[in-house]
Design a protein around this motif. Structure first.
Motif, PDB file in Angstrom:
ATOM      1  N   PHE A  13      25.270  36.102  -0.509  1.00 10.66           N
ATOM      2  CA  PHE A  13      25.044  34.759  -1.042  1.00 10.66           C
ATOM      3  C   PHE A  13      23.617  34.544  -1.538  1.00 10.66           C
ATOM      4  CE2 PHE A  13      28.466  34.480   2.112  1.00 10.66           C
ATOM      5  CZ  PHE A  13      29.493  34.171   1.233  1.00 10.66           C
ATOM      6  N   GLY A  14      22.774  35.574  -1.412  1.00 11.43           N
ATOM      7  CA  GLY A  14      21.406  35.488  -1.894  1.00 11.43           C
ATOM      8  C   GLY A  14      21.242  36.192  -3.227  1.00 11.43           C
ATOM      9  N   GLY A  15      19.984  36.552  -3.521  1.00 18.12           N
ATOM     10  CA  GLY A  15      19.674  37.240  -4.769  1.00 18.12           C
ATOM     11  C   GLY A  15      19.893  38.731  -4.666  1.00 18.12           C
ATOM     12  N   GLY A  16      19.590  39.413  -5.745  1.00 18.18           N
ATOM     13  CA  GLY A  16      19.804  40.853  -5.800  1.00 18.18           C
ATOM     14  C   GLY A  16      18.698  41.636  -5.127  1.00 18.18           C
ATOM     15  N   LEU A  17      18.898  42.928  -5.082  1.00 16.81           N
ATOM     16  CA  LEU A  17      17.969  43.851  -4.437  1.00 16.81           C
ATOM     17  C   LEU A  17      16.958  44.325  -5.482  1.00 16.81           C
ATOM     18  CD1 LEU A  17      17.373  45.360  -1.803  1.00 16.81           C
ATOM     19  CD2 LEU A  17      18.903  47.159  -2.596  1.00 16.81           C
ATOM     20  N   ASP A  50      28.915  47.665   0.478  1.00 17.64           N
ATOM     21  CA  ASP A  50      30.151  47.562   1.252  1.00 17.64           C
ATOM     22  C   ASP A  50      30.666  48.976   1.488  1.00 17.64           C
ATOM     23  OD1 ASP A  50      32.745  47.267   2.185  1.00 17.64           O
ATOM     24  OD2 ASP A  50      33.223  45.610   0.838  1.00 17.64           O
ATOM     25  N   HIS A  51      30.432  49.499   2.688  1.00 14.20           N
ATOM     26  CA  HIS A  51      30.858  50.867   2.999  1.00 14.20           C
ATOM     27  C   HIS A  51      32.374  51.000   2.995  1.00 14.20           C
ATOM     28  CE1 HIS A  51      26.731  50.726   4.518  1.00 14.20           C
ATOM     29  NE2 HIS A  51      26.711  52.030   4.334  1.00 14.20           N
ATOM     30  N   PHE A  52      33.078  49.941   3.332  1.00 12.43           N
ATOM     31  CA  PHE A  52      34.543  49.976   3.350  1.00 12.43           C
ATOM     32  C   PHE A  52      35.092  50.182   1.938  1.00 12.43           C
ATOM     33  CE2 PHE A  52      38.709  47.836   3.191  1.00 12.43           C
ATOM     34  CZ  PHE A  52      39.371  48.543   4.179  1.00 12.43           C
ATOM     35  N   ALA A  53      34.550  49.435   0.978  1.00 13.31           N
ATOM     36  CA  ALA A  53      35.006  49.545  -0.409  1.00 13.31           C
ATOM     37  C   ALA A  53      34.287  50.655  -1.165  1.00 13.31           C
ATOM     38  CB  ALA A  53      34.797  48.211  -1.128  1.00 13.31           C
ATOM     39  N   GLY A  54      33.167  51.144  -0.610  1.00 12.56           N
ATOM     40  CA  GLY A  54      32.412  52.202  -1.275  1.00 12.56           C
ATOM     41  C   GLY A  54      31.686  51.737  -2.517  1.00 12.56           C
ATOM     42  N   GLN A  55      31.225  50.480  -2.510  1.00 13.36           N
ATOM     43  CA  GLN A  55      30.510  49.957  -3.682  1.00 13.36           C
ATOM     44  C   GLN A  55      29.597  48.807  -3.276  1.00 13.36           C
ATOM     45  OE1 GLN A  55      33.723  48.688  -6.195  1.00 13.36           O
ATOM     46  NE2 GLN A  55      34.024  46.783  -5.103  1.00 13.36           N
ATOM     47  N   TRP A  56      28.677  48.474  -4.183  1.00  8.66           N
ATOM     48  CA  TRP A  56      27.777  47.348  -3.951  1.00  8.66           C
ATOM     49  C   TRP A  56      28.493  46.037  -4.255  1.00  8.66           C
ATOM     50  CZ3 TRP A  56      22.903  47.414  -1.946  1.00  8.66           C
ATOM     51  CH2 TRP A  56      22.294  48.661  -1.835  1.00  8.66           C
ATOM     52  N   ARG A  57      28.295  45.059  -3.400  1.00 14.87           N
ATOM     53  CA  ARG A  57      28.771  43.706  -3.684  1.00 14.87           C
ATOM     54  C   ARG A  57      27.709  43.013  -4.534  1.00 14.87           C
ATOM     55  NH1 ARG A  57      31.416  41.207   1.859  1.00 14.87           N
ATOM     56  NH2 ARG A  57      32.968  42.846   2.179  1.00 14.87           N
ATOM     57  N   ARG A  58      28.153  42.215  -5.467  1.00 15.63           N
ATOM     58  CA  ARG A  58      27.192  41.548  -6.358  1.00 15.63           C
ATOM     59  C   ARG A  58      26.643  40.281  -5.705  1.00 15.63           C
ATOM     60  NH1 ARG A  58      28.780  37.163  -9.009  1.00 15.63           N
ATOM     61  NH2 ARG A  58      30.967  36.555  -8.964  1.00 15.63           N
ATOM     62  N   PRO A  59      25.409  39.914  -6.043  1.00 20.52           N
ATOM     63  CA  PRO A  59      24.811  38.706  -5.466  1.00 20.52           C
ATOM     64  C   PRO A  59      25.418  37.435  -6.046  1.00 20.52           C
ATOM     65  CG  PRO A  59      23.310  39.704  -7.043  1.00 20.52           C
ATOM     66  CD  PRO A  59      24.498  40.624  -6.936  1.00 20.52           C
ATOM     67  N   ARG A  60      25.660  36.449  -5.193  1.00 19.32           N
ATOM     68  CA  ARG A  60      26.184  35.152  -5.643  1.00 19.32           C
ATOM     69  C   ARG A  60      25.060  34.192  -6.011  1.00 19.32           C
ATOM     70  NH1 ARG A  60      30.132  38.002  -5.155  1.00 19.32           N
ATOM     71  NH2 ARG A  60      32.133  37.442  -4.235  1.00 19.32           N
ATOM     72  N   ARG A  61      23.879  34.411  -5.428  1.00 18.56           N
ATOM     73  CA  ARG A  61      22.672  33.626  -5.715  1.00 18.56           C
ATOM     74  C   ARG A  61      22.810  32.147  -5.364  1.00 18.56           C
ATOM     75  NH1 ARG A  61      22.716  37.624  -9.839  1.00 18.56           N
ATOM     76  NH2 ARG A  61      20.943  39.024  -9.552  1.00 18.56           N
ATOM     77  N   TRP A  62      23.565  31.833  -4.306  1.00 13.08           N
ATOM     78  CA  TRP A  62      23.587  30.449  -3.816  1.00 13.08           C
ATOM     79  C   TRP A  62      22.204  30.088  -3.308  1.00 13.08           C
ATOM     80  CZ3 TRP A  62      28.758  30.224  -0.564  1.00 13.08           C
ATOM     81  CH2 TRP A  62      29.833  30.468  -1.436  1.00 13.08           C
ATOM     82  N   VAL A  63      21.555  31.034  -2.629  1.00 14.91           N
ATOM     83  CA  VAL A  63      20.118  30.969  -2.369  1.00 14.91           C
ATOM     84  C   VAL A  63      19.543  31.936  -3.387  1.00 14.91           C
ATOM     85  CG1 VAL A  63      18.268  31.535  -0.748  1.00 14.91           C
ATOM     86  CG2 VAL A  63      20.344  30.406   0.083  1.00 14.91           C
ATOM     87  N   ARG A  64      18.758  31.417  -4.327  1.00 10.09           N
ATOM     88  CA  ARG A  64      18.394  32.209  -5.508  1.00 10.09           C
ATOM     89  C   ARG A  64      17.725  33.536  -5.185  1.00 10.09           C
ATOM     90  NH1 ARG A  64      14.568  28.373  -8.200  1.00 10.09           N
ATOM     91  NH2 ARG A  64      14.272  27.787  -6.030  1.00 10.09           N
TER      92      ARG A  64
END
Length: 200
Positions: free
Chosen positions: A94-98, A113-127
Motif C-alpha cells: 500500500f506504499g510506494g515503490g522500491l 510475493d514468494h508464493f506467486a514468484g513475482q513482485w507485487r506492484r505498489p498501490r501508493r495509498w501512502v505515497r
C-alpha cells in the motif's frame, strides 16, 4: 517507514489487553520487534529476503490459535511477533515503490510475493515512506497501545512517533545525502551497495 510498521504491529497487539491484560507488555514488545523484523533485509534484497506477504500469515494464525489455547508470555510473544511481521509484509503493497526517490513513482516493485514468484506492484495509498501521511498514520496507530502499555513501552512508542515525524521532515533530502555518502565507498565495495542507492 519502519516505524509505521512497528506502530501498526503494536496497535494490533494492543487487543491482547482485552483478553489477557497481564500479557499486554509482552505482546506490545514482541509486536514492535516483529514489525521491524522484515526490514532487516534493507541491504540484502530489500522487501524480498525477509518479506513474506503470504507465508507469514499461516504461521501467525497458527501461533495466534496456540496463544489463545495456552496464553503465556512465550506463546503471546510468538503470535504477536509473527502477526506484526505478516502485517508489515502486506502493508508494503500500500506504499510506494522500491526506489531511492519513491515520490517519483518510477518503480513497480513494492514487495516480493514468494508464493506467486513475482513482485507485487505498489498501490501508493501512502505515497512513499516518510510522506506526511505516513507520519500521520504512525501517530494514529500509536494511540491504542499508548492507552494500554506500561510506562517503559509508552516511552518507546512516543519516541517512535517522534522519530517518524522527524524522518518525515527530512525525507526528501535523504537521497542526496545517500548518494553523497555512496561516493566515499571504495570501488572494491560498491558491489555491496544496493542498486537503488546509486540510481543517480
Amino acid at each position: 517507514m519502519a516505524t509505521t510498521h512497528a506502530l501498526a504491529g503494536v496497535a494490533v497487539a494492543s487487543l491482547v489487553a482485552l483478553g489477557a491484560p497481564e500479557q499486554v507488555d509482552v505482546a506490545l514488545a514482541a509486536a514492535f520487534v516483529g514489525g521491524l523484523f522484515p526490514d532487516l533485509d534493507l541491504y540484502a534484497g530489500h522487501r524480498k529476503t525477509l518479506h513474506f506477504p503470504v507465508y507469514y500469515w499461516p504461521f501467525a494464525l497458527a501461533a495466534g490459535a496456540l496463544a489463545i489455547v495456552s496464553t503465556g508470555p512465550a506463546t503471546v510473544a510468538l503470535a504477536c511477533f509473527l502477526l506484526a511481521a505478516a502485517l508489515h509484509s502486506t502493508m508494503d503493497v500500500f506504499g510506494g515503490g522500491l526506489e531511492l526517490r519513491p515520490w517519483l513513482a518510477t518503480s513497480e516493485r513494492a514487495v516480493y510475493d514468494h508464493f506467486a514468484g513475482q513482485w507485487r506492484r505498489p498501490r501508493r495509498w501512502v505515497r512513499y515512506d516518510g510522506a506526511p501521511e505516513d507520519a500521520l498514520l504512525g501517530a494514529l496507530l500509536a494511540v491504542p497501545p499508548l492507552l494500554v502499555a506500561g510506562a517503559p513501552l509508552r516511552w518507546l512508542i512516543g519516541a517512535t512517533v517522534c522519530l517518524s515525524v522527524g524522518y518525515a521532515l527530512v525525507r526528501r533530502r535523504v537521497p542526496a545525502v545517500t548518494e553523497h555518502l555512496v561516493g566515499f565507498v571504495p570501488a572494491t565495495m560498491t558491489e555491496y551497495v544496493p542498486e537503488r542507492f546509486v540510481e543517480g
